[in-house]
Write an enzyme that holds these catalytic residues in place. Structure first.
Site, PDB file in Angstrom:
ATOM      1  N   ASP A 103       0.861  -1.185   0.000  1.00  0.00           N
ATOM      2  CA  ASP A 103       0.000   0.000   0.000  1.00  0.00           C
ATOM      3  C   ASP A 103       0.902   1.241   0.000  1.00  0.00           C
ATOM      4  O   ASP A 103       2.130   1.140   0.133  1.00  0.00           O
ATOM      5  CB  ASP A 103      -0.879  -0.036   1.252  1.00  0.00           C
ATOM      6  CG  ASP A 103      -2.078   0.889   1.178  1.00  0.00           C
ATOM      7  OD1 ASP A 103      -2.236   1.594   0.161  1.00  0.00           O
ATOM      8  OD2 ASP A 103      -2.865   0.906   2.141  1.00  0.00           O
ATOM      9  N   GLU A 110       2.556   5.130  -3.937  1.00  0.00           N
ATOM     10  CA  GLU A 110       2.507   6.109  -5.025  1.00  0.00           C
ATOM     11  C   GLU A 110       3.837   6.869  -5.232  1.00  0.00           C
ATOM     12  O   GLU A 110       4.124   7.187  -6.403  1.00  0.00           O
ATOM     13  CB  GLU A 110       1.368   7.107  -4.778  1.00  0.00           C
ATOM     14  CG  GLU A 110      -0.013   6.512  -4.872  1.00  0.00           C
ATOM     15  CD  GLU A 110      -0.404   5.714  -3.637  1.00  0.00           C
ATOM     16  OE1 GLU A 110      -1.270   4.829  -3.736  1.00  0.00           O
ATOM     17  OE2 GLU A 110       0.195   5.945  -2.565  1.00  0.00           O
ATOM     18  N   ASP A 123      -9.494   3.733  -1.533  1.00  0.00           N
ATOM     19  CA  ASP A 123     -10.321   4.051  -0.363  1.00  0.00           C
ATOM     20  C   ASP A 123     -11.685   4.580  -0.771  1.00  0.00           C
ATOM     21  O   ASP A 123     -11.954   5.782  -0.738  1.00  0.00           O
ATOM     22  CB  ASP A 123      -9.596   5.064   0.520  1.00  0.00           C
ATOM     23  CG  ASP A 123      -8.277   4.501   1.035  1.00  0.00           C
ATOM     24  OD1 ASP A 123      -8.177   3.276   1.145  1.00  0.00           O
ATOM     25  OD2 ASP A 123      -7.359   5.289   1.330  1.00  0.00           O
TER      26      ASP A 123
END
Length: 1040
Positions: free
Chosen positions: A612, A615, A689
């Site tokens: 996770d 980015e 999300d």
């Protein structure tokens, strides 16, 4: 997981930074001293109004009554209580619009200027005819950019004419390539334009030039290259101004620089202009000065980008003549058919943005960037599909407009007139590197793109099951309890997940000694039913003395560096953190060493990974990410590689899992949030999300369909919604939709109620359990669809335009879809209180309700299907054979040796076909032939199974192991009426002496429900050739 301060996440704050929402309220030195009082903290909180709107009272109270929590609680209640009622939503001021992005604003302004001139002839780019060289399918030359005052700029051009009607165009900048530029601020960054995106995104396949391609000069200003079968593809190259047209036969398909928007911002030295003399009487030059305000530095959100190389964007207008629909550009939360972006009724006013970002509670129907970027676009019309792959890893914006000519401009191609879709691609840096794909079908494009960037990795079979996750299961005993309760309620699942709270103080590769003291016993319990555990490990490494992982990262020099070439420090879940630089081969080798069982203690071979925040998410960084002038391995700036960053990390994790133990090779499972072209080779993804509302359920469908169009089909959305508490109806409907996501995971925020399916009570628990069991029954169909994706690049779930490319009425439909090549068509219920759906059937064929065989006729008709809460709208298209397994088990691993059922859905001609792919679901032995690949056909009263697989070294052994796995039942839907008085069929094949008889039970039509027949215990092995002969029919037509 969003960067919110929730529950245990608050505890991290005291270690350095009070992390409120996405902000650090204090810098680390501030908490090195005592707090001076309630008013000081209240003042601090008041300055972070935006962030505090994300905090709930529950979050703060969970900090065990500490002084800090009491202060924050008091400040919140005294001063900010009204803010807590504000609905949570994306904070637009945290992320740029085009007019806040210097290069996007400049390129849009150029486009506006060229449009106003109504002619591309003023484009300053010209191909030097004398420089053109053509050999073995490759054209090279130089484009000259005319620049006032400074003279011409040379841009090397290379065009490679490839197989499959593809070609590649590369434009570089000679001065930067040769290093004949000066960088500002003493930067150590590379001087060249970034040219290594292909090293990450491409496999090397499909790049060979077609040596038979031919070149000819049409005139002094026009050249032409022909290539492909029968030279049916042509590239017409205009020299002045430079532009290209790509033709297939007599049809112009794609145009480059037809509107004159091409732009390569060349290097130039910064010249400090003299300060204007207020007393001067001389008139200023009349020509408007070029806007240099963002050339040399750019500020946003309190951060300043030093831009040592100055402006360096690349841009090109690309037009699709005659194409009214374009798809792709994952990832965005909007419709499958991409919208126009230059304003107007129902359109966006911003370009589609691709800049991988940690978007907090993203908004819907928006071109705003999300977590991943795939700059691949398909354009489609009734007789053709073409594509563009813009290979650039920097921030990229794409404008889309449409123009209609030759008819009614309001029809947009549905009747009268021709629609041209015009796109404008803009990237901050790097070379201009574009692949053109001339199709001509959606499947051709999928195969071409898959060949270039890699096909979806055939996953471990368990990953196709149901995944149960939340932030967070609080202990190993909690995990064991959830596992037992799934079994108690007869709900199958395959994987349970752990979010960040399992670690010891947010230190990855550790376990919290208080809540997870015995992870091995937890994993052993899961292993008893062949279930797996997935744990999260993110790229930020806690900056803490004595933490061995961080100490090694620093001592070995494997972290990302800041613009000053020192180790970069930012803020994420652990507080102060460093980031592994997985562009560095040494860093990737070190990363592998951390996953071995002796290093990552407490893990077994049923533990897999979740990457996770890759980015990367940096809570105190510009746009919640890393500064663009950070430095990566090879001295490339972060701006050059940003969109690839996440892929390098999940690739590193994938390869680390391959080598955890010598001699133990299993297909790894890695879930990633950030991705780029090529990520499909080593990971699955999810849409991030989302929220527990009906709108997010609805948008999940086009988002996942678009992942398939974009070449990364192994995706899903958090079932039930990550933020918020879904109603029982919403959660139930979401599970009914989620069983048709390629990746199915239920996930929830730490601040939500527990919502495991067994907790909802009746009838909801039973309805959800039934839906999950349907997914497990259809596992053979799912695995076969994944195999097609792994060999041909086809989407796993397919949109209407993809399956019926000639039916224009379906081009914009994105709320119903097909499962692979099975003919299964579903339209999930996505509206509150709905008890029916309208489903569109394109082709002139009968469709049958999966559960009761109610008949619906196609031929461009829309039918209303009843869909009470317990009903899943699912149809079977005539002419298909669907494999499934009907014995419910606790996990997919326990179904491995179960027999098969074949559902034969006859078309109007009494025929059907389908395929089945099987292997062990965990090793790579299939690469050596250890698999079963069968073709099933029903025609002329015979059902046959024939081999599609290629033999290899391990074929015989695998077939021997599978010899006792049989077909236990065959269901024939739309069975001929002539079978009504028959009671047996004849079975012949390998392993059967002569022929044997099997029982046939016929069921007649009942109202609108089709006839059907069952063949019980035919006794045929799934892995061999066989034929089942049915009673002779007087006519192939069914009674329906």
């Amino acid at each position: 997981m969003a960067p919110m301060m929730q529950g245990a996440a608050w505890r991290t704050a005291a270690n350095g930074c009070v992390k409120v929402g996405l902000r650090c309220v204090h810098q680390p030195h501030d908490f090195g001293r005592p707090l001076k009082g309630h008013l000081e903290v209240a003042a601090i909180l008041l300055t972070t109004w935006n962030a505090l709107s994300r905090i709930s009272c529950k979050d703060i109270s969970q900090y065990n009554g500490s002084l800090l929590a009491e202060i924050v609680w008091m400040a919140t209640h005294l001063f900010l209580l009204p803010a807590l009622a504000i609905p949570l939503a994306v904070k637009h001021h945290d992320f740029k619009r085009c007019d806040q992005s210097g290069f996007c604003k400049r390129n849009r302004a150029l486009a506006d200027s060229m449009t106003e001139k109504s002619s591309p002839d003023s484009s300053p780019y010209q191909l030097d005819a004398a420089s053109i060289k053509f050999k073995d399918g490759r054209l090279e030359g130089s484009i000259i950019k005319t620049v006032q005052d400074t003279g011409p700029v040379k841009l090397p051009l290379q065009i490679s004419f490839l197989e499959r009607g593809n070609l590649r165009v590369i434009i570089d900048e000679e001065k930067r390539r040769k290093g004949e530029v000066e960088l500002r601020h003493g930067s150590v960054a590379r001087k060249e334009r970034y040219n290594e995106a292909g090293a990450w995104a491409l496999t090397g396949a499909g790049l060979q030039s077609q040596k038979s391609a031919s070149y000819k000069k049409i005139s002094k200003d026009v050249s032409e290259v022909s290539w492909g079968p029968d030279s049916r593809f042509r590239a017409i190259i205009r020299h002045a101004p430079f532009g290209m047209e790509f033709w297939s036969g007599d049809d112009k398909q794609i145009v480059f620089n037809g509107r004159g928007f091409m732009n390569v911002e060349h290097w130039r030295p910064k010249v400090d202009k003299p300060t204007a003399d207020e007393n001067s009487t001389e008139e200023a030059a009349s020509a408007p000065a070029e806007d240099e305000s963002t050339w040399w530095e750019e500020s946003f959100g309190g951060n300043t980008d030093s831009k040592p190389k100055g402006p360096e964007s690349v841009a090109m207008d690309i037009t699709f003549p005659g194409y009214g629909h374009v798809y792709g550009l994952a990832e965005h939360a909007g419709p499958l058919s991409l919208k126009q972006t230059r304003g107007g009724d129902g359109n966006y006013d911003q370009p589609y943005r691709m800049y991988n970002s940690d978007i907090f509670e993203y908004e819907l129907d928006s071109p705003m960037t999300l977590y991943g970027s795939i700059p691949f676009m398909q354009a489609h019309k009734t007789d053709s599909t073409v594509g563009i792959f813009w290979l650039n890893a920097a921030e990229t914006w794409v404008d889309i407009t449409k123009s209609t000519h030759g008819g009614n401009p309001l029809t947009l191609g549905l009747s009268g007139g021709v629609v041209d879709t015009q796109t404008h691609w803009m990237s901050e840096s790097g070379i201009l590197d574009v692949f053109v794909m001339l199709g001509p079908t959606p499947k051709d494009l999928s195969k071409s793109y898959g060949e270039l960037t890699g096909y979806t990795q055939l996953p471990a079979s368990f990953s196709l099951g149901y995944h149960q996750c939340r932030w967070n299961y609080v202990s190993d005993e909690d995990v064991k309890d959830v596992d037992r309760k799934f079994d108690k309620h007869n709900i199958p699942y395959d994987v349970i997940w752990l979010d960040i709270e399992y670690t010891d103080d947010k230190q990855y590769f550790t376990w919290d000694p208080h809540t997870f003291p015995d992870p091995i016993s937890m994993e052993q319990q899961l292993d008893e039913t062949e279930r797996k555990l997935v744990v999260i490990i993110d790229p930020h490494i806690k900056n803490k003395g004595g933490y061995s992982v961080d100490e090694e990262l620093k001592s070995k020099g494997l972290a990302v560096k800041n613009k000053d070439n020192s180790i970069f420090e930012g803020w994420c879940w652990p507080g102060s953190s460093h980031w592994i630089d997985t562009f560095n081969p040494a860093a990737r080798a070190w990363w592998k060493s951390l996953f071995t069982y002796d290093r990552f203690k407490g893990t077994m071979n049923n533990v897999w990974l979740w990457n996770d925040m890759n980015e990367p998410s940096v809570f105190n960084g510009p746009e919640i990410t890393m500064p663009r002038d950070n430095i990566h391995h090879g001295d490339w700036e972060h701006r050059d590689v940003h969109n690839i960053n996440g892929m390098t990390f999940h690739n590193a994790t994938y390869h680390a899992l391959l080598e955890r133990k010598k001699g133990e090779v299993r297909r790894p499972f890695v879930l990633t949030r950030s991705f780029y072209a090529g990520s499909q080779r080593s990971a699955a993804m999810w849409t991030g999300d989302n929220q527990a509302n009906w709108e997010h359920l609805a948008v999940s469908i086009p988002m996942i369909l678009n992942q398939g169009v974009s070449g990364f089909p192994f995706g899903g959305a958090d079932v039930g919604g990550f933020f918020g508490n879904p109603s029982k109806e919403l959660q139930t409907r979401w599970y009914q939709a989620g069983i048709f996501y390629p990746f199915m995971r239920g996930h929830a925020h730490i601040d939500t109620r527990r919502r495991e399916p067994y907790l909802l009570g009746e009838p909801y628990t039973s309805i959800m359990a039934k839906a999950i069991r349907l997914r497990y029954a259809l596992f053979p169909a799912w695995y076969t669809a994944f195999h097609e994706a792994s060999t041909d690049g086809y989407p796993i779930v397919r949109s209407q335009y993809y399956v019926h490319p000639g039916d224009e009425k379906g081009f914009a439909i994105d709320d119903q879809f097909y499962l692979g090549s099975t003919g299964l068509l579903t339209k999930p219920v996505t509206a509150e209180g709905a008890e029916s759906v309208d489903i569109y059937l394109s082709d002139d064929e009968n469709y049958y309700d999966y559960f009761d065989y109610t008949t619906y006729n196609g031929a461009s008709k829309t039918h209303k299907m009843t869909a009470q809460l317990e009903k899943i709208p699912l149809l079977m298209r005539g002419g298909h054979i669907v494999p499934r397994k009907d014995r419910p088990r606790k996990s997919l691993g326990l179904m491995k040796w179960d027999p098969y059922t074949l559902v034969v859905v006859l078309d109007k001609h009494g025929e059907a076909q389908g395929t089945l792919y099987v292997d062990d679901g965990e090793t790579f032995d299939y690469e050596q032939g250890a698999s079963i690949h069968r073709q099933f056909t029903f025609a002329s009263g015979e059902l046959k199974s024939t081999n599609l697989g290629a033999k290899g070294a391990k074929t015989a052994g695998y077939l021997k192991a599978m010899k006792d796995v049989t077909v236990e039942k065959i269901i024939v839907v739309n069975a001929p009426a002539t079978w009504s008085d028959k009671n047996e069929v004849s079975v012949a094949g390998e392993g059967i002496k002569g022929s044997v008889q099997a029982e046939l039970i016929y069921h007649g039509a009942a109202g609108s429900k089709a006839t059907w027949a069952v063949i019980r215990r035919p006794g045929t092995s799934i892995g061999v050739d066989w034929t089942i002969s049915f009673p002779e029919t007087s006519s192939p037509r069914s009674e329906l």
